[in-house]
Every structure is written in C-alpha cells, then in structure tokens.
Write a protein that holds these residues in place. Structure first.
Motif, PDB file in Angstrom:
ATOM      1  N   GLY A  19      -9.120 -45.798  26.454  1.00  0.00           N
ATOM      2  CA  GLY A  19      -9.271 -45.491  25.046  1.00  0.00           C
ATOM      3  C   GLY A  19      -8.101 -44.727  24.471  1.00  0.00           C
ATOM      4  N   ASP A  20      -8.276 -44.245  23.243  1.00  0.00           N
ATOM      5  CA  ASP A  20      -7.221 -43.508  22.565  1.00  0.00           C
ATOM      6  C   ASP A  20      -7.825 -42.410  21.696  1.00  0.00           C
ATOM      7  OD1 ASP A  20      -8.227 -45.098  20.418  1.00  0.00           O
ATOM      8  OD2 ASP A  20      -6.739 -46.630  20.854  1.00  0.00           O
ATOM      9  N   VAL A  21      -6.974 -41.474  21.307  1.00  0.00           N
ATOM     10  CA  VAL A  21      -7.383 -40.335  20.494  1.00  0.00           C
ATOM     11  C   VAL A  21      -6.487 -40.281  19.268  1.00  0.00           C
ATOM     12  CG1 VAL A  21      -7.719 -37.833  20.409  1.00  0.00           C
ATOM     13  CG2 VAL A  21      -8.135 -39.070  22.545  1.00  0.00           C
ATOM     14  N   TRP A  22      -7.116 -40.126  18.089  1.00  0.00           N
ATOM     15  CA  TRP A  22      -6.390 -40.136  16.825  1.00  0.00           C
ATOM     16  C   TRP A  22      -6.722 -38.890  16.016  1.00  0.00           C
ATOM     17  CZ3 TRP A  22      -3.618 -44.476  14.623  1.00  0.00           C
ATOM     18  CH2 TRP A  22      -3.548 -45.579  15.466  1.00  0.00           C
ATOM     19  N   SER A  23      -5.765 -38.473  15.197  1.00  0.00           N
ATOM     20  CA  SER A  23      -6.082 -37.531  14.136  1.00  0.00           C
ATOM     21  C   SER A  23      -6.355 -38.340  12.882  1.00  0.00           C
ATOM     22  CB  SER A  23      -4.914 -36.564  13.898  1.00  0.00           C
ATOM     23  OG  SER A  23      -3.767 -37.272  13.445  1.00  0.00           O
TER      24      SER A  23
END
Length: 438
Positions: A19-23
């Motif tokens: 997965g990924d993490v975003w602001s």
C-alpha cells in the motif's frame, strides 16, 4: 488528483509492498493522512481483513489510539484517514510488519534569475502551490524465469516491537505447465512482509504502547499465518521459544489437470468492451416456480444452481484440479439443449492477468466479450455455426468459501434452438448469481 472517499490525496509520503500513505485534505481543507492498500493487496481478502483489523485495533488502543477520522474497508482499494501528525496513518502498515519507503516530493521549477526563493509554507499539505503527484502505478508481479519453491519460514520472537514474519511464497512453480498462463514471483502472502521492525510514531505520551494492543497485533499476525497454511506459528507468550512449522508448497497444475484444451482456441473472444452490465431483461428462475429443480452436491462443483425440469447433469470428465459436467436435454449422448459446465482451480495468485489468460483459452466464436471487470465475462451468439442456434458463454471467478481468496473459475458454454434460448439464459443467470464475487 487521486481521492479516497471525500479526501483529496495531494502528496504521496511513503509506500510499501501492499500500500501507500498520502497527505490530503477533506472537503473543508482539514489536513489528514490516508493509508490505502494497493490494487494487488486489495484483491486478496486476507490482506483486506488484516488491514481492517490493524486499523480497528490501533483505533481502539485507549489514550494512545490512532486518531482515525474515516475509513472505507469495502472500497475497491480500502483506505483509512487519520488526523494528527503528518504520516500518522502509516502506523497501520507498521503494525502489519511492512517497511515503508519515503517518497521524495516532486521538486518545483528553479527560480528565475533575480528572484528569491520563498520559504516553504509551514503546512505543505494545505499549500495551494504544492505540486500534486500523479497516482503511482501498482507494483506488478514479476515473471518467474525458472521453477521456484516455497521456503519454510522460522517465526520471530515476540518483542515490544511490531511482530513480523518472513514472506510465504504462493507462486506457481512451473511456467510451461500452465501454457499461456503467466507464472508469478513475489506474490502477496497471507503473512505481512517485514524487514527491521519500525517503531510506532507517537501520538500521545512517550510511554510504551498498551500491552493489549501488542497482543492484538500478535494475534492478528498469528491468525494470518494460520490462514496461509502455516509457515510460522508466532508465540504470544513471554517465555519459551516460538514453535515453527513448515507448510506444503503451493500446488501447481498442468493443462491436463485443469482440463484445459491442449491447443489454442481457433476463435478466441475479442477484448471486452468496458462497463458491461449483466442483462436486466434476461429471464430468471423465480422463487419456487414449477418446472425447475435444484442441482446440489455435484462432486467438485462447490455450488448449487438451478436447471429446468427435464434437464440432467452427467459427469463428463474429472481431473486433479478441475471437473467437467454436461447439463441439458439429451438425445442419446447428444445434448440438444444445454452444454458444458467446467469448474477449475485458478492459479495461486488469481489476479487480473491470470483471469484474462484463462479467459483467452476458451473457444468464443471470435465474438467480443461483454464485461465490466475480469471477474466475469460473457458472450451471446445468435447464430452458432451459421445456424439459427442460440449460444451463450460465461466465464466467472469466485471463492470456494467466503473466507478464502479468489481461487476458482467457472465456465458455462450452452446452446439451444432459438425457441429455447430463454432456458439456457436462465441457467447462465443462476450460475452467475451463485458464483459472482463482487
């Protein structure tokens, strides 16, 4: 700009294998951090369940809980949004044993001669001038150049750090045996992948996390290990050595064991048009209507379906990983109305590429598939072999049990005189209804 529910995803902060993490920001511009599963992990119910369980456990950890503001675990790509410090949602992937790699921000254009460079705003998430990075591509499965086998994995001792285990391979160990079907390397396993455990970012005091949160995470990983068929058993006790057991290697099937034809189809289906919807005007079996009977407990099929009274289903052939029945009205050994029902195993990673490859193995009259997704596709043919004979071909993929990953394929190929077209349409509809996986 990518979104997650009502949130705009403005800048990618980090990514990991699943997965990924975003602001990002909400409708009123309030900053959030969003963690999302990628497409491959989203296709695996074990990862979806693990992601949800980790988010809920962290969100209920007392004073030290993760500040979850919204989530959607039923979305095509499940996501969780958190308030608080930038990157706080990354804690979900850390709890799953994932190693997050930071993503460098996209640099802006250099200043013109004579211009001074302004200091960046205090909150880059909210800055109107912050560059929006396009949504990154999902990490694809890589082809396996030679046979590979699963390696037994030793469990790691439980400590105050997030518990992790080594990846369990789930790849087919043969390329040629599947003919045109691809072989995959580094598949998503039921056991979260981790390198060096990463400490949780703090959201409250600097004291240790509650013991019950650690036990929740240990339990979660232990359950996932069990679901994978067992490469490691994690001990959630303070003393003693953790036990380790080796599970069987993933099964590999030949074309003959899958009852796939030995030669390519003479007239495969053409690529499907997008956004295909199942025909709402097709006739269906209604309730307890007369003239209908239920077919139950066919060996190797795994689901019940309905057929018109007067039809019968007989076993045509059975192999190690597939079964073939002929269902319909018989005149001697010839089916005059009806046809073939195949149920076979899907490759260990039954992703989009594998599903398309299996669909391409079917004789499809050279017509275009109708499909809004590779999970199910169908073709109608009003003139089979140039005769006024109706034909329907349906290919679908499903789970043998609700708790399992996508692992089965069903193929229904039936023909009928034009006057009896409604009968095979009803059968196709009931098979689709009993097996279609959303």
């Amino acid at each position: 700009m990518p979104t997650a529910g009502p949130y705009r995803l403005e800048r990618q902060l980090s990514r990991c294998e699943v997965g990924d993490v975003w602001s990002g920001a909400g409708e009123r511009g309030r900053p959030v951090t969003v963690a999302r599963l990628n497409e491959l992990a989203s296709a695996d119910e074990r990862w979806r369940g693990a992601f949800q369980a980790a988010a809920e456990a962290l969100g209920q950890a007392g004073a030290d809980r993760l500040p979850v503001t919204a989530s959607d675990h039923a979305a095509e790509r499940p996501w969780v949004a958190c308030s608080g410090p930038e990157g706080s949602a990354a804690e979900i992937f850390t709890a799953l044993g994932q190693t997050l790699e930071p993503v460098a921000p996209v640099p802006g254009p250099p200043p013109a001669a004579g211009e001074t460079t302004a200091e960046p705003p205090a909150d880059p998430v909210r800055a109107e001038s912050a560059p929006a990075e396009p949504e990154p591509p999902t990490i694809p499965f890589q082809a396996v150049p030679r046979p590979a086998s699963a390696q037994p994995v030793s469990a790691q001792p439980v400590s105050a750090q997030p518990v992790s285990a080594q990846p369990v391979s789930a790849q087919p160990v043969s390329g040629d045996s599947m003919s045109n079907l691809p072989a995959f390397g580094n598949p998503i396993s039921a056991v979260p992948v981790s390198a060096t455990p990463t400490s949780y970012p703090r959201t409250a005091d600097d004291g240790p996390r509650p013991d019950r949160l650690l036990l929740l995470i240990v339990t979660l990983v232990s359950l996932l290990v069990g679901a994978a068929g067992g490469a490691a058993v994690v001990a959630a006790t303070g003393g003693g050595e953790p036990a380790a057991t080796a599970g069987p290697a993933p099964a590999t099937w030949t074309d003959a064991q899958l009852l796939l034809p030995s030669t390519p189809p003479a007239a495969p289906g053409l690529p499907p048009a997008p956004d295909g919807e199942w025909p709402e005007d097709w006739p269906t079996f209604e309730g307890q209507e007369s003239g209908v009977r239920d077919v139950t407990d066919l060996d190797g099929v795994g689901f019940d379906f309905r057929i018109p009274e007067g039809w019968s289903c007989v076993l045509a052939e059975k192999a190690a990983a597939a079964v073939h029945y002929r269902c319909g009205i018989f005149a001697g050994e010839t089916v005059t109305t009806g046809g073939d029902l195949f149920v076979r195993a899907c490759p260990a990673v039954c992703d989009d590429a594998a599903r398309v490859a299996l669909r391409q193995r079917e004789e499809a009259w050279g017509l275009r598939w109708t499909s809004g997704t590779s999970l199910r596709s169908w073709i109608e043919n009003p003139e089979v072999d140039g005769k006024p004979t109706y034909g329907v071909l349906y290919v679908g993929f499903w789970r043998g049990a609700p708790e399992e990953v996508l692992n089965r394929e069903v193929v229904l190929r039936m023909t009928a005189p034009a006057a009896a077209a409604a009968e095979v349409r009803k059968v196709a509809d009931t098979v689709r209804d009993r097996t279609y996986t959303q």
